[in-house]
Design a protein around this motif. Sequence first.
Motif, PDB file in Angstrom:
ATOM      1  N   GLY A  56       0.799  -1.211   0.000  1.00 50.07           N
ATOM      2  CA  GLY A  56       0.000   0.000   0.000  1.00 50.07           C
ATOM      3  C   GLY A  56       0.833   1.262   0.000  1.00 50.07           C
ATOM      4  O   GLY A  56       1.989   1.263  -0.435  1.00 50.07           O
ATOM      5  N   LEU A  57       0.233   2.329   0.514  1.00 51.21           N
ATOM      6  CA  LEU A  57       0.853   3.649   0.414  1.00 51.21           C
ATOM      7  C   LEU A  57       0.324   4.557   1.513  1.00 51.21           C
ATOM      8  O   LEU A  57      -0.885   4.656   1.729  1.00 51.21           O
ATOM      9  CB  LEU A  57       0.528   4.241  -0.970  1.00 51.21           C
ATOM     10  N   LEU A  58       1.253   5.207   2.217  1.00 43.77           N
ATOM     11  CA  LEU A  58       0.866   6.168   3.258  1.00 43.77           C
ATOM     12  C   LEU A  58       1.350   7.548   2.884  1.00 43.77           C
ATOM     13  O   LEU A  58       2.245   7.708   2.064  1.00 43.77           O
ATOM     14  CB  LEU A  58       1.502   5.780   4.604  1.00 43.77           C
ATOM     15  N   ARG A  59       0.743   8.552   3.519  1.00 44.13           N
ATOM     16  CA  ARG A  59       1.301   9.900   3.400  1.00 44.13           C
ATOM     17  C   ARG A  59       1.485  10.486   4.788  1.00 44.13           C
ATOM     18  O   ARG A  59       0.740  10.178   5.726  1.00 44.13           O
ATOM     19  CB  ARG A  59       0.419  10.809   2.558  1.00 44.13           C
ATOM     20  N   TYR A  60       2.499  11.336   4.901  1.00 44.15           N
ATOM     21  CA  TYR A  60       2.876  11.993   6.147  1.00 44.15           C
ATOM     22  C   TYR A  60       2.723  13.473   5.877  1.00 44.15           C
ATOM     23  O   TYR A  60       3.420  14.015   5.016  1.00 44.15           O
ATOM     24  CB  TYR A  60       4.331  11.632   6.456  1.00 44.15           C
ATOM     25  N   TYR A  61       1.791  14.136   6.557  1.00 44.94           N
ATOM     26  CA  TYR A  61       1.512  15.523   6.172  1.00 44.94           C
ATOM     27  C   TYR A  61       1.087  16.389   7.345  1.00 44.94           C
ATOM     28  O   TYR A  61       0.729  15.894   8.409  1.00 44.94           O
ATOM     29  CB  TYR A  61       0.439  15.560   5.078  1.00 44.94           C
ATOM     30  N   SER A  62       1.143  17.706   7.117  1.00 43.68           N
ATOM     31  CA  SER A  62       0.692  18.671   8.125  1.00 43.68           C
ATOM     32  C   SER A  62      -0.463  19.478   7.550  1.00 43.68           C
ATOM     33  O   SER A  62      -0.720  19.443   6.348  1.00 43.68           O
ATOM     34  CB  SER A  62       1.839  19.613   8.503  1.00 43.68           C
ATOM     35  N   ILE A  63      -1.176  20.159   8.422  1.00 34.95           N
ATOM     36  CA  ILE A  63      -2.217  21.095   7.989  1.00 34.95           C
ATOM     37  C   ILE A  63      -1.862  22.454   8.585  1.00 34.95           C
ATOM     38  O   ILE A  63      -1.684  22.577   9.791  1.00 34.95           O
ATOM     39  CB  ILE A  63      -3.611  20.640   8.467  1.00 34.95           C
ATOM     40  N   ASP A  64      -1.747  23.467   7.726  1.00 41.44           N
ATOM     41  CA  ASP A  64      -1.327  24.777   8.222  1.00 41.44           C
ATOM     42  C   ASP A  64      -2.498  25.592   8.761  1.00 41.44           C
ATOM     43  O   ASP A  64      -3.648  25.150   8.757  1.00 41.44           O
ATOM     44  CB  ASP A  64      -0.531  25.539   7.156  1.00 41.44           C
ATOM     45  N   SER A  65      -2.185  26.812   9.204  1.00 46.92           N
ATOM     46  CA  SER A  65      -3.186  27.650   9.874  1.00 46.92           C
ATOM     47  C   SER A  65      -4.334  28.037   8.937  1.00 46.92           C
ATOM     48  O   SER A  65      -5.408  28.388   9.394  1.00 46.92           O
ATOM     49  CB  SER A  65      -2.511  28.903  10.419  1.00 46.92           C
ATOM     50  N   LYS A  66      -4.098  27.957   7.635  1.00 54.14           N
ATOM     51  CA  LYS A  66      -5.181  28.278   6.684  1.00 54.14           C
ATOM     52  C   LYS A  66      -5.920  27.027   6.224  1.00 54.14           C
ATOM     53  O   LYS A  66      -6.730  27.075   5.306  1.00 54.14           O
ATOM     54  CB  LYS A  66      -4.609  29.034   5.478  1.00 54.14           C
ATOM     55  N   GLY A  67      -5.574  25.891   6.850  1.00 55.89           N
ATOM     56  CA  GLY A  67      -6.268  24.653   6.527  1.00 55.89           C
ATOM     57  C   GLY A  67      -5.676  23.889   5.356  1.00 55.89           C
ATOM     58  O   GLY A  67      -6.227  22.877   4.934  1.00 55.89           O
ATOM     59  N   LYS A  68      -4.543  24.367   4.847  1.00 56.68           N
ATOM     60  CA  LYS A  68      -3.939  23.681   3.700  1.00 56.68           C
ATOM     61  C   LYS A  68      -3.060  22.521   4.127  1.00 56.68           C
ATOM     62  O   LYS A  68      -2.322  22.607   5.105  1.00 56.68           O
ATOM     63  CB  LYS A  68      -3.083  24.667   2.898  1.00 56.68           C
ATOM     64  N   GLU A  69      -3.145  21.436   3.353  1.00 55.62           N
ATOM     65  CA  GLU A  69      -2.322  20.262   3.630  1.00 55.62           C
ATOM     66  C   GLU A  69      -0.973  20.367   2.923  1.00 55.62           C
ATOM     67  O   GLU A  69      -0.898  20.841   1.791  1.00 55.62           O
ATOM     68  CB  GLU A  69      -3.039  18.996   3.133  1.00 55.62           C
ATOM     69  N   HIS A  70       0.074  19.893   3.629  1.00 51.22           N
ATOM     70  CA  HIS A  70       1.408  19.873   3.032  1.00 51.22           C
ATOM     71  C   HIS A  70       2.026  18.510   3.283  1.00 51.22           C
ATOM     72  O   HIS A  70       2.286  18.156   4.437  1.00 51.22           O
ATOM     73  CB  HIS A  70       2.277  20.965   3.645  1.00 51.22           C
ATOM     74  N   ILE A  71       2.255  17.770   2.218  1.00 53.94           N
ATOM     75  CA  ILE A  71       2.780  16.421   2.357  1.00 53.94           C
ATOM     76  C   ILE A  71       4.300  16.466   2.480  1.00 53.94           C
ATOM     77  O   ILE A  71       4.987  16.996   1.612  1.00 53.94           O
ATOM     78  CB  ILE A  71       2.354  15.548   1.166  1.00 53.94           C
ATOM     79  N   LEU A  72       4.811  15.923   3.590  1.00 52.00           N
ATOM     80  CA  LEU A  72       6.258  15.900   3.805  1.00 52.00           C
ATOM     81  C   LEU A  72       6.885  14.663   3.195  1.00 52.00           C
ATOM     82  O   LEU A  72       8.023  14.683   2.768  1.00 52.00           O
ATOM     83  CB  LEU A  72       6.578  15.964   5.300  1.00 52.00           C
ATOM     84  N   GLN A  73       6.119  13.571   3.195  1.00 53.11           N
ATOM     85  CA  GLN A  73       6.690  12.312   2.722  1.00 53.11           C
ATOM     86  C   GLN A  73       5.606  11.358   2.271  1.00 53.11           C
ATOM     87  O   GLN A  73       4.520  11.328   2.863  1.00 53.11           O
ATOM     88  CB  GLN A  73       7.479  11.674   3.888  1.00 53.11           C
ATOM     89  N   PHE A  74       5.904  10.592   1.227  1.00 53.64           N
ATOM     90  CA  PHE A  74       5.081   9.447   0.871  1.00 53.64           C
ATOM     91  C   PHE A  74       5.794   8.194   1.356  1.00 53.64           C
ATOM     92  O   PHE A  74       7.031   8.161   1.415  1.00 53.64           O
ATOM     93  CB  PHE A  74       4.889   9.354  -0.641  1.00 53.64           C
TER      94      PHE A  74
END
Lengths: 198, 198
Positions: A56-74
């Motif tokens: 399978g596949l995972l993602r590692y991500y954050s959500i910023d103060s404006k609600g936007k997702e930022h993927i750091l790693q797959f």
Amino acid sequence: MLNNLRLADYLIAHVPIDPDIIRQIVDSQKTAPVSKGEYLLMQGEICRHSFFVEKGLLRYYSIDSKGKEHILQFAPENWFVVDRESAYFGKPSQYFIQALEDSTVVMLDEQFISELGASYPAFTAFNNKLLHNHIRHLQNRVNQLLSFTAGERYLQFIELYPDVLLRVPQTMVASYLGITPESLSRVRKELSQKHSAQ
Amino acid sequence: MLNNLRLADYLIAHVPIDPDIIRQIVDSQKTAPVSKGEYLLMQGEICRHSFFVEKGLLRYYSIDSKGKEHILQFAPENWFVVDRESAYFGKPSQYFIQALEDSTVVMLDEQFISELGASYPAFTAFNNKLLHNHIRHLQNRVNQLLSFTAGERYLQFIELYPDVLLRVPQTMVASYLGITPESLSRVRKELSQKHSAQ
DNA sequence: CGCCGAGTTGAACTGAATCAAGAAACGTGG
DNA sequence: CCACGTTTCTTGATTCAGTTCAACTCGGCG
């Protein structure tokens, strides 16, 4: 790189320890199926496992103060993913780890793993290698974000994650690159025109 | 945080090993004065040392294909700096390490340090902590570059390196933040106006 | 068949880069 | 301690990469 390798086989190939002992260690850890969309770590939790993706596949991500997702790693097959800051320093995580496909994941107890070094020095060496690989990736990422344009980052993404490119919506690739899906669409268009022009 | 601490004192405060042994270990490593402008590592070389700054200030940076410099890290007093990718994997470095002030630097032989773990397990633990700190910083950096505007990154820079801000030209701060010096000047102007407005 | 999410395209906008010029600060030698 | 040249910082005008918002296309899939 082999697909769908079980963790025990992966470790037997990378750690010079008796295969029977490795199997025994791996068997002591929980392996679980994770459905697409499910979370292995949520913001605010303390990360207590290293996750090894068998399928399978995972993602590692954050959500910023404006609600936007930022993927750091797959993390596709044979990748580890963990918030080491949270796991090591015991701090609540700022990140999420989520399955992008139905996956099979080994949940390695961080505590247990770090203690293994005492009994098996070769394990310490392996952990060390994982840490250095992690640093290598992150440093490259920082340097990329500082030095390259969106188009150049996209090309490097293809190098690093050729398979992921075909398995996730472009929205996610854009989120990894730090641009909008619209921009990625235009970047791709330009590149394909440039490619067909020569 | 103390300034101008010698490495031995720093380690005695952070590693639970007999101070005499620590002094002995540190004494076996070369400590050298480095003049402003001098290089400790140049692109293409293999990084064979961890550098600990007892006095002064170093920068760790790359130069991109257009000749622009990008600072990945500053290292003021009591900081370590090393290209771990180069040192651990034995690959030629893509980076430079240069003194921004007249400095005093301990050059820790990477080979030697890694072997120390065998005799002193507490050293392994300490190295591990350094690695995790490194990862923490890099991950924060990636997340910052993905999630925050130039102004927000500048404010976070001040938090992280309050002293560095006063010791380097703004050009260097801009290079760390991933913007031009002109942009930084405008960002600062805006922030100071906002500040005086409230 | 019709819906729905993903991807594309267009037009207007914005944050930051670039280029250029001037002002301030800095250190080095006389 | 001043004078000079160099570097650094600021400001302005213009350009550019990437965003935003909105409309439209396309390919599944119930």
